[in-house]
Motif scaffolding. Structure first.
Motif, PDB file in Angstrom:
ATOM      1  N   ARG A  32      49.219  29.467  30.108  1.00  0.00           N
ATOM      2  CA  ARG A  32      48.143  30.268  29.368  1.00  0.00           C
ATOM      3  C   ARG A  32      47.406  30.846  30.229  1.00  0.00           C
ATOM      4  O   ARG A  32      47.009  32.070  30.111  1.00  0.00           O
ATOM      5  CB  ARG A  32      47.381  29.476  28.346  1.00  0.00           C
ATOM      6  CG  ARG A  32      47.947  28.719  27.111  1.00  0.00           C
ATOM      7  CD  ARG A  32      46.925  28.249  26.146  1.00  0.00           C
ATOM      8  NE  ARG A  32      46.422  27.265  26.492  1.00  0.00           N
ATOM      9  CZ  ARG A  32      45.159  27.032  27.073  1.00  0.00           C
ATOM     10  NH1 ARG A  32      44.263  28.054  26.901  1.00  0.00           N
ATOM     11  NH2 ARG A  32      44.449  25.976  27.677  1.00  0.00           N
ATOM     12  N   ASN A  33      47.448  30.330  31.494  1.00  0.00           N
ATOM     13  CA  ASN A  33      46.478  31.068  32.454  1.00  0.00           C
ATOM     14  C   ASN A  33      47.149  32.502  33.055  1.00  0.00           C
ATOM     15  O   ASN A  33      46.396  33.278  33.736  1.00  0.00           O
ATOM     16  CB  ASN A  33      46.293  30.288  33.977  1.00  0.00           C
ATOM     17  CG  ASN A  33      47.341  30.068  34.690  1.00  0.00           C
ATOM     18  OD1 ASN A  33      47.988  30.876  35.644  1.00  0.00           O
ATOM     19  ND2 ASN A  33      48.098  28.766  34.590  1.00  0.00           N
ATOM     20  N   GLY A  34      48.390  32.707  32.773  1.00  0.00           N
ATOM     21  CA  GLY A  34      49.186  33.813  32.996  1.00  0.00           C
ATOM     22  C   GLY A  34      48.618  35.004  32.547  1.00  0.00           C
ATOM     23  O   GLY A  34      48.645  36.197  33.128  1.00  0.00           O
ATOM     24  N   GLU A  35      47.906  34.789  31.327  1.00  0.00           N
ATOM     25  CA  GLU A  35      47.178  35.833  30.706  1.00  0.00           C
ATOM     26  C   GLU A  35      45.737  36.252  31.502  1.00  0.00           C
ATOM     27  O   GLU A  35      45.283  37.376  31.135  1.00  0.00           O
ATOM     28  CB  GLU A  35      46.814  35.592  29.421  1.00  0.00           C
ATOM     29  CG  GLU A  35      47.763  35.137  28.329  1.00  0.00           C
ATOM     30  CD  GLU A  35      47.372  34.350  27.196  1.00  0.00           C
ATOM     31  OE1 GLU A  35      46.185  34.783  26.700  1.00  0.00           O
ATOM     32  OE2 GLU A  35      48.237  34.187  26.482  1.00  0.00           O
ATOM     33  N   HIS A  36      45.346  35.501  32.541  1.00  0.00           N
ATOM     34  CA  HIS A  36      44.117  35.574  33.207  1.00  0.00           C
ATOM     35  C   HIS A  36      44.161  36.209  34.509  1.00  0.00           C
ATOM     36  O   HIS A  36      43.221  36.571  35.190  1.00  0.00           O
ATOM     37  CB  HIS A  36      43.437  34.424  33.036  1.00  0.00           C
ATOM     38  CG  HIS A  36      42.712  33.894  31.834  1.00  0.00           C
ATOM     39  ND1 HIS A  36      41.815  34.117  31.200  1.00  0.00           N
ATOM     40  CD2 HIS A  36      43.648  33.220  30.684  1.00  0.00           C
ATOM     41  CE1 HIS A  36      41.626  33.529  29.757  1.00  0.00           C
ATOM     42  NE2 HIS A  36      43.007  32.930  29.771  1.00  0.00           N
ATOM     43  N   ILE A  37      45.436  36.265  35.224  1.00  0.00           N
ATOM     44  CA  ILE A  37      45.591  36.866  36.479  1.00  0.00           C
ATOM     45  C   ILE A  37      45.332  38.265  36.498  1.00  0.00           C
ATOM     46  O   ILE A  37      44.949  38.655  37.798  1.00  0.00           O
ATOM     47  CB  ILE A  37      46.850  36.436  36.995  1.00  0.00           C
ATOM     48  CG1 ILE A  37      47.270  34.771  36.728  1.00  0.00           C
ATOM     49  CG2 ILE A  37      47.359  36.849  38.293  1.00  0.00           C
ATOM     50  CD1 ILE A  37      48.606  34.383  37.015  1.00  0.00           C
ATOM     51  N   TYR A  38      45.567  39.244  35.649  1.00  0.00           N
ATOM     52  CA  TYR A  38      45.256  40.497  35.885  1.00  0.00           C
ATOM     53  C   TYR A  38      43.868  40.889  36.351  1.00  0.00           C
ATOM     54  O   TYR A  38      43.908  41.642  37.241  1.00  0.00           O
ATOM     55  CB  TYR A  38      45.771  41.286  34.611  1.00  0.00           C
ATOM     56  CG  TYR A  38      45.712  42.897  34.603  1.00  0.00           C
ATOM     57  CD1 TYR A  38      46.926  43.195  35.236  1.00  0.00           C
ATOM     58  CD2 TYR A  38      44.675  43.571  34.262  1.00  0.00           C
ATOM     59  CE1 TYR A  38      46.958  44.756  35.132  1.00  0.00           C
ATOM     60  CE2 TYR A  38      44.856  44.902  34.883  1.00  0.00           C
ATOM     61  CZ  TYR A  38      45.832  45.575  34.927  1.00  0.00           C
ATOM     62  OH  TYR A  38      45.998  46.933  35.190  1.00  0.00           O
ATOM     63  N   LYS A  39      42.956  39.831  35.712  1.00  0.00           N
ATOM     64  CA  LYS A  39      41.535  40.417  36.614  1.00  0.00           C
ATOM     65  C   LYS A  39      41.503  40.298  37.795  1.00  0.00           C
ATOM     66  O   LYS A  39      40.841  40.855  38.572  1.00  0.00           O
ATOM     67  CB  LYS A  39      40.604  39.611  35.553  1.00  0.00           C
ATOM     68  CG  LYS A  39      39.044  39.990  35.855  1.00  0.00           C
ATOM     69  CD  LYS A  39      38.258  39.070  34.971  1.00  0.00           C
ATOM     70  CE  LYS A  39      36.707  39.329  35.487  1.00  0.00           C
ATOM     71  NZ  LYS A  39      35.658  38.295  34.582  1.00  0.00           N
ATOM     72  N   PHE A  40      41.943  39.012  38.352  1.00  0.00           N
ATOM     73  CA  PHE A  40      41.862  38.792  39.699  1.00  0.00           C
ATOM     74  C   PHE A  40      42.574  39.813  40.554  1.00  0.00           C
ATOM     75  O   PHE A  40      42.375  40.410  41.581  1.00  0.00           O
ATOM     76  CB  PHE A  40      42.839  37.282  39.943  1.00  0.00           C
ATOM     77  CG  PHE A  40      42.567  37.195  41.214  1.00  0.00           C
ATOM     78  CD1 PHE A  40      41.458  36.604  42.039  1.00  0.00           C
ATOM     79  CD2 PHE A  40      43.533  37.265  42.332  1.00  0.00           C
ATOM     80  CE1 PHE A  40      41.539  36.250  43.295  1.00  0.00           C
ATOM     81  CE2 PHE A  40      43.855  36.662  43.424  1.00  0.00           C
ATOM     82  CZ  PHE A  40      42.602  36.580  44.043  1.00  0.00           C
ATOM     83  N   GLN A  41      43.816  40.308  40.042  1.00  0.00           N
ATOM     84  CA  GLN A  41      44.711  41.360  40.591  1.00  0.00           C
ATOM     85  C   GLN A  41      43.851  42.462  40.762  1.00  0.00           C
ATOM     86  O   GLN A  41      43.880  43.296  41.809  1.00  0.00           O
ATOM     87  CB  GLN A  41      46.008  41.365  39.870  1.00  0.00           C
ATOM     88  CG  GLN A  41      46.866  42.777  40.457  1.00  0.00           C
ATOM     89  CD  GLN A  41      47.404  42.269  41.745  1.00  0.00           C
ATOM     90  OE1 GLN A  41      47.449  41.290  42.152  1.00  0.00           O
ATOM     91  NE2 GLN A  41      47.267  43.548  42.695  1.00  0.00           N
TER      92      GLN A  41
END
Length: 314
Positions: A32-41
């Motif tokens: 599920r953490n794959g949904e949260h990586i964009y913010k870091f990018q």
């Protein structure tokens, strides 16, 4: 000297600190953490930093992460490398546990032919999904040995970042009898072309080691602290000071690390709440702002290519 800020993200499933080597536990791994990586990018791009996402098997199946990565790879805003968790990377191979209950196995506990099959599978899986060549690598549980490194080289990897200088992982058991982690106490704290005969030494192997940035702070003869360039929610000052001190040295990079699951509330031991994630991003913004006043961004493989490989061709 043009000093580089390298970001490495162990891009793996949620809460991978648990024992997960049995077939039933492997099936319960989520991403599920794959949904949260964009913010870091987005934060990285704000400071013109180029993160290297070192991807484990289950994250190659994360649709949000894959869809975010594919266009940004083409724009050279990120790099995709490999992160091997041996216990859940196909093909699944059952090891015989030791007498006491062990932990998730190290890659070195498997027969060499199985290691080859796992490297072959994951390399092809990642290259097919992301449509990019695998050049960078970090091992699961920070493990490295000569056999594994030689296999990685044969599959085209040019850089590894599994070494944590000054850290001894030997107290961490694997799954099988007498298995233990790697000891990096005598390793260089800088990048170097690694010897396949003695990983602590320089050689002519064609594969380069770029250790995570760590520093040993000694209080007296028997007590010391390892300071990492890795956020834990309460170490912003220590990380900034580490960057400041390293900038004065002749080492021309610093290497930051984090797990992708640490970008999601409840995905890791350190960051359990939304408030802790907000604090993490607050710290990251300050850290990246400070770092880029001294360093410029680079992906892991590009750092090695520009420093070693291109210079050799001239």
């Amino acid at each position: 000297m043009d000093k580089k800020f390298i970001i490495t993200i162990d891009t793996e499933g949620d809460n991978m600190w648990r024992r997960l080597y049995t077939p039933n536990s492997i099936k319960r791994i989520t991403n599920r953490n794959g949904e949260h990586i964009y913010k870091f990018q987005e934060l990285c791009e704000k400071y013109k930093l180029i993160p290297t996402y070192l991807v484990n098997y289950e994250m190659s199946l994360s649709k949000p992460f894959v869809e975010m990565s594919q266009p940004k790879l083409k724009e050279k805003r990120l790099e995709i490398g490999m992160h091997m968790h041996a216990w859940n990377c196909p093909p699944i191979y059952k090891l015989k546990p030791g007498k006491r209950e062990g932990d998730n196995p190290y890659i070195g506990e498997y027969p060499e032919k199985i290691i080859v099959q796992k490297v072959d599978y994951l390399t092809k899986q990642l290259e097919e999904v992301f449509q990019t060549e695998m050049l960078s690598h970090r091992s699961g549980r920070w493990y490295l040995n000569k056999v594994y490194l030689k296999i990685l080289k044969e599959y085209g990897d040019i850089v590894d970042c599994s070494v944590t200088t000054g850290v001894d992982w030997r107290k961490g058991p694997g799954l099988t009898k007498n298995s233990k982690g790697s000891n990096y106490k005598q390793f260089y704290g800088k990048d170097y072309e690694i010897s396949l005969e003695d990983l602590r030494r320089e050689g002519k192997s064609g594969i380069y080691e770029v250790p995570v940035t760590t520093e040993i702070k000694r209080y007296h003869l028997i007590k010391n602290e390892v300071i990492w360039l890795r956020p834990n929610g309460s170490n912003l000052d220590k990380m900034c000071n580490l960057i400041k001190q390293r900038a004065k040295s002749n080492v021309d990079y610093v290497e930051f690390m984090l797990h992708s699951s640490e970008l999601m509330a409840g995905g890791s031991p350190n960051f359990q709440t939304k408030e802790s994630i907000q604090k993490l991003y607050y710290d990251l913004d300050i850290l990246f702002s400070y770092a880029t006043s001294i360093y410029s961004g680079s992906s892991l493989s590009d750092f090695v290519i520009k420093k070693y490989i291109k210079s050799r061709k001239k």
